[in-house]
Design a protein around this motif. Structure first.
Motif, PDB file in Angstrom:
ATOM      1  N   ASN A  29       0.833  -1.210   0.000  1.00 33.93           N
ATOM      2  CA  ASN A  29       0.000   0.000   0.000  1.00 33.93           C
ATOM      3  C   ASN A  29       0.865   1.256   0.000  1.00 33.93           C
ATOM      4  N   LYS A  60       2.133   1.806  -3.286  1.00 28.60           N
ATOM      5  CA  LYS A  60       1.065   2.177  -4.232  1.00 28.60           C
ATOM      6  C   LYS A  60       0.591   3.612  -4.020  1.00 28.60           C
ATOM      7  N   TYR A  61       0.446   4.000  -2.732  1.00 28.16           N
ATOM      8  CA  TYR A  61      -0.150   5.307  -2.448  1.00 28.16           C
ATOM      9  C   TYR A  61       0.895   6.404  -2.177  1.00 28.16           C
ATOM     10  N   ASP A 107       5.171   6.272   5.208  1.00 30.13           N
ATOM     11  CA  ASP A 107       5.530   6.766   3.869  1.00 30.13           C
ATOM     12  C   ASP A 107       5.250   8.257   3.791  1.00 30.13           C
ATOM     13  N   GLN A 144     -12.813   1.914   0.297  1.00 30.24           N
ATOM     14  CA  GLN A 144     -11.708   2.629  -0.332  1.00 30.24           C
ATOM     15  C   GLN A 144     -11.994   4.109  -0.221  1.00 30.24           C
ATOM     16  N   GLY A 165      -9.999  -2.937  -2.058  1.00 31.11           N
ATOM     17  CA  GLY A 165     -10.359  -2.519  -0.696  1.00 31.11           C
ATOM     18  C   GLY A 165     -10.395  -3.675   0.277  1.00 31.11           C
ATOM     19  N   LEU A 219      -6.404  -3.901   3.802  1.00 31.80           N
ATOM     20  CA  LEU A 219      -6.347  -3.443   5.197  1.00 31.80           C
ATOM     21  C   LEU A 219      -7.342  -4.201   6.076  1.00 31.80           C
TER      22      LEU A 219
HETATM   23  P1  ADP Z   1      -6.982  -1.174  -1.770  1.00 29.22           P
HETATM   24  O1  ADP Z   1      -5.551  -0.702  -1.684  1.00 29.22           O
HETATM   25  O2  ADP Z   1      -7.155  -2.428  -2.567  1.00 29.22           O
HETATM   26  O3  ADP Z   1      -7.938  -0.101  -2.172  1.00 29.22           O
HETATM   27  P2  ADP Z   1      -6.784  -1.536   1.122  1.00 29.22           P
HETATM   28  O4  ADP Z   1      -7.738  -2.205   2.064  1.00 29.22           O
HETATM   29  O5  ADP Z   1      -5.389  -2.048   1.111  1.00 29.22           O
HETATM   30  O6  ADP Z   1      -7.455  -1.616  -0.320  1.00 29.22           O
HETATM   31  O7  ADP Z   1      -6.766   0.003   1.477  1.00 29.22           O
HETATM   32  C1  ADP Z   1      -7.994   0.683   1.675  1.00 29.22           C
HETATM   33  C2  ADP Z   1      -7.838   2.153   1.376  1.00 29.22           C
HETATM   34  O8  ADP Z   1      -6.966   2.755   2.346  1.00 29.22           O
HETATM   35  C3  ADP Z   1      -7.158   2.408   0.036  1.00 29.22           C
HETATM   36  O9  ADP Z   1      -8.130   2.417  -1.014  1.00 29.22           O
HETATM   37  C4  ADP Z   1      -6.521   3.771   0.263  1.00 29.22           C
HETATM   38  O10 ADP Z   1      -7.467   4.781   0.015  1.00 29.22           O
HETATM   39  C5  ADP Z   1      -6.215   3.790   1.756  1.00 29.22           C
HETATM   40  N1  ADP Z   1      -4.772   3.509   2.024  1.00 29.22           N
HETATM   41  C6  ADP Z   1      -4.212   2.336   2.373  1.00 29.22           C
HETATM   42  N2  ADP Z   1      -2.895   2.464   2.577  1.00 29.22           N
HETATM   43  C7  ADP Z   1      -2.583   3.747   2.363  1.00 29.22           C
HETATM   44  C8  ADP Z   1      -1.361   4.515   2.421  1.00 29.22           C
HETATM   45  N3  ADP Z   1      -0.190   3.985   2.745  1.00 29.22           N
HETATM   46  N4  ADP Z   1      -1.446   5.845   2.123  1.00 29.22           N
HETATM   47  C9  ADP Z   1      -2.641   6.419   1.803  1.00 29.22           C
HETATM   48  N5  ADP Z   1      -3.821   5.753   1.732  1.00 29.22           N
HETATM   49  C10 ADP Z   1      -3.794   4.438   2.009  1.00 29.22           C
END
Ligand code: ADP
Length: 501
Positions: free
Chosen positions: A262, A265-266, A290, A309, A322, A325
């Motif tokens: 994550n 990715k984010y 991060d 999400q 989603g 987490l």
């Molecule tokens: P996904 O990544 O498949 O959407 P997750 O359950 O892993 O699902 O994450 C849920 C949401 O939490 C993500 O859609 C994102 O909006 C937010 N998120 C998770 N990790 C981060 C991060 N490191 N920084 C910012 N937002 C995050």
């Protein structure tokens, strides 16, 4: 509170007005009725007050009616004295009928209130159902989109592979692309199955005391390609001493890799990610921070819910379902731990922190690892049973490349028939076969041949603990979940050592 008082006051006003009106009517009727039926018209004031003003108002009207009748109608007038037994009887009847009227009105009012409340609840329920139906449709669209994402490059690569058969380098690049996309598909399906398993309370952990540093190392290795692709700078703050936890190694690697993936990715390209592992107050504390897109206050709790999400729009920048987490939270809870997130808001990065109970690790004993004899698969015969002809044929091709003699059957009876003519060393048996399922086929093979000479391996899409228990009961030797990694399957067969080949 204020509203309640206003209503009470209105009720009392009704009672006084209704009693006054009844007294006026009774005065008009006095020449006809004289002393008879002293309480008659006051029943009406009780009913009107109960109807318009409620129970308290009706009680006040009843008492006022008694006083008015005693004072103005029952002789001696201008006094509250009631001397005649007949008047006492009238008063008693008036009190009983008045009380029954009040109770009946109150009961009707309660039923009406309940009906109104039920109707409100039904309306809310209908709205919730409509909303969740809409969410389900949106989620299915998102799922289709996420599944199509890896499918599109797979289709293109397979088409291109046919055209550049002679260009070894390109062919290899395409093959690697297909494998990458396939693992993405497998991950989506695994996450969906994990969440559904957890929601049904079927998730089981295989816990052992181990060093959490190992899970961090394995997770970094898993996510490294994604980190490299996004050119992030990763800092690892790992202590020199072991951080012991009692946990399911595979699941904890999944937890750390979800958080790390994550962050990768984010966080915009070229970002900074820091992994910090330490022991603190009897807990193992692991944080992944991060300098990425950050999380708004309102979203911080929501993101741990399954399917949630922050941005689920069609124009969002990042893929995903989603689920990551939600799984992290569920797995931490199953380990008696917690997960939390801190972010100073959008654009200001995030920090996810998990805490697990620390345990003392046993001192490592010197283990004598017996070298497992691995058998040569050359000319070993194998029977593949799968109703999906493509799956059966491609697996047969793969094992033929390894030098094995592969035969295929597309259903249970065909497999049993072939077994009468040949004696394979291995049977790779699908479970969901038409007519006679894999369990039944395995049971019949064991009934006819016992444990001698043949290894039966379940090759199936069902991989839960319950599925594994059932295959074991039916006489299978091993259980492999589709899609199977060819290298793993071959090494499984090499190490399987059938009694006769
Ligand atoms: P996904 O990544 O498949 O959407 P997750 O359950 O892993 O699902 O994450 C849920 C949401 O939490 C993500 O859609 C994102 O909006 C937010 N998120 C998770 N990790 C981060 C991060 N490191 N920084 C910012 N937002 C995050």
């Amino acid at each position: 509170m204020r509203n309640g008082w206003n209503e009470q006051f209105r009720g009392f006003m009704f009672a006084i007005a209704a009693t006054a009106a009844a007294l006026w009517v009774r005065t008009l009727l006095h020449p006809i009725l004289e002393d008879r039926l002293p309480f008659g018209v006051f029943y009406l004031s009780v009913i009107i007050s109960a109807w318009l003003g409620g129970t308290a108002s009706a009680v006040v009207a009843m008492v006022l009616g008694m006083v008015a009748a005693a004072h103005f109608i029952i002789p001696p007038q201008s006094s509250l004295l009631i001397a005649e037994p007949a008047d006492w009887v009238s008063l008693l009847i008036y009190a009983i009928v008045g009380a029954v009227t009040i109770v009946t009105f109150e009961k009707t009012r309660c039923e009406q209130r309940e009906a109104e409340q039920r109707s409100c609840e039904n309306q809310e329920l209908t709205e919730t159902l409509k909303r969740s139906d809409l969410q389900k449709d949106e989620y299915l669209a998102l799922l289709a989109h996420e599944l199509r994402n890896p499918l599109a490059p797979i289709a293109t690569s397979v088409d291109l592979m046919a055209r550049c058969r002679d260009d070894g380098r390109r062919f290899d690049a395409l093959r690697r692309a297909v494998l990458r996309q396939l693992s993405q598909l497998v991950r989506i399906v695994d996450d969906l199955l994990d969440v559904s398993r957890y929601l049904q309370g079927k998730m089981r952990l295989l816990r052992d005391p181990f060093d959490l540093r190992e899970a961090v190392g394995a997770a970094v290795e898993m996510v490294q390609p994604q980190i490299d692709e996004r050119q992030h700078d990763v800092r690892l703050l790992i202590p020199d001493v072991a951080i012991g936890v009692s946990g399911d190694r595979v699941r904890l690697v999944q937890v750390v890799s979800n958080l790390l993936s994550n962050s990768a990715k984010y966080t915009p390209r070229g970002g900074r990610i820091c992994i910090d592992l330490r022991a603190e107050n009897g807990e193992a504390v692991l944080s992944v921070s991060d300098n990425g897109i950050g999380i708004a206050d309102d979203d911080r709790r929501r993101i741990f819910e399954a399917f949630a999400q922050v941005d689920s729009s069609h124009t969002r920048d990042h893929g995903g379902l989603g689920l990551g987490l939600a799984l992290v939270k569920q797995l931490c809870e199953l380990h008696e731990g917690t997960v939390d997130v801190i972010s100073r808001g959008p654009g200001k990065g995030s920090r996810f922190e998990i805490r697990l109970p620390l345990v003392e690790l046993p001192t490592p004993s010197v283990r004598v690892v017996e070298k497992q004899e691995s058998i040569d698969l050359e000319s070993t015969s194998v029977l593949i049973v799968d109703d999906n002809r493509d799956a059966a044929e491609t697996l047969s091709m793969l094992l033929t490349f390894e030098g094995m003699n592969a035969t295929v059957a597309y259903d249970g009876p065909m497999a049993l028939d072939l077994l009468r003519k040949q004696k394979p060393a291995f049977i790779l048996l699908d479970i969901g076969l038409p007519g006679m399922d894999g369990y039944e086929v395995a049971r019949r093979i064991r009934a006819d041949h016992g444990q001698d000479g043949v290894k039966i391996i379940a090759l199936t899409g069902w991989g839960g603990p319950e599925d594994r228990r059932r295959t074991k009961e039916a006489g299978f030797d091993d259980h492999v979940v589709k899609p199977v990694d060819p290298a793993n399957l071959v090494s499984l067969l090499r190490g399987a050592q059938p009694q006769s080949a």
